[in-house]
Design a protein around this motif. Structure first.
Motif, mmCIF file in Angstrom:
data_model
loop_
_atom_site.group_PDB
_atom_site.id
_atom_site.type_symbol
_atom_site.label_atom_id
_atom_site.label_comp_id
_atom_site.label_asym_id
_atom_site.label_seq_id
_atom_site.Cartn_x
_atom_site.Cartn_y
_atom_site.Cartn_z
ATOM 1 N N HIS A 4 0.818 -1.216 0.000
ATOM 2 C CA HIS A 4 0.000 0.000 0.000
ATOM 3 C C HIS A 4 0.851 1.266 0.000
ATOM 4 N N GLU A 60 -8.547 6.703 -6.624
ATOM 5 C CA GLU A 60 -7.571 5.724 -6.146
ATOM 6 C C GLU A 60 -7.015 6.137 -4.787
ATOM 7 N N ARG A 62 -8.547 7.886 -2.516
ATOM 8 C CA ARG A 62 -9.595 7.652 -1.504
ATOM 9 C C ARG A 62 -9.667 6.172 -1.123
ATOM 10 N N LYS A 63 -9.471 5.277 -2.101
ATOM 11 C CA LYS A 63 -9.454 3.841 -1.801
ATOM 12 C C LYS A 63 -8.288 3.520 -0.870
ATOM 13 N N ARG A 67 -8.481 2.102 2.940
ATOM 14 C CA ARG A 67 -7.769 0.891 3.340
ATOM 15 C C ARG A 67 -6.832 1.178 4.512
#
Length: 100
Positions: A4, A60, A62-63, A67
């Motif tokens: 990430h 992307e 915000r995803k 997470r």
């Protein structure tokens, strides 16, 4: 490096590249000259494509943010103590992306 974090770095690099590309485009647009004839309709189309690309980058991001928040909550539960909230919340950019 965690996956990430690598995704976040790639996303940031895409945003920076997009900003640099638009800065160069508009410098050429404002300068004009024989190599670059300003065309308002092409500039509007160019801005529209940029706006779409920015929306994709924000989606992307915000995803990734969601997470990261989920991971924070999972780790808080594992440790049985609340970890501090994230400090890099995304700004609300709706006004910047709206047509004028």
């Amino acid at each position: 490096m965690p996956k990430h974090v690598e995704e976040d770095r790639k996303l940031f690099a895409r945003g920076r590249e997009l900003a640099e590309r638009y800065q160069q485009y508009f410098e050429k647009y404002l300068k004009g000259g024989p190599d670059f004839t300003p065309d308002p309709s092409r500039a509007v189309a160019h801005i529209g494509r940029g706006r779409q690309e920015i929306r994709k980058i924000l989606a992307e991001a915000r995803k990734l943010e969601a997470r990261a928040e989920m991971l924070r909550k999972e780790k808080s539960a594992e440790l049985e103590q609340e970890l501090p909230p994230l400090h890099f919340r995304l700004p609300e950019l709706k006004q910047l992306l709206s047509s004028r």
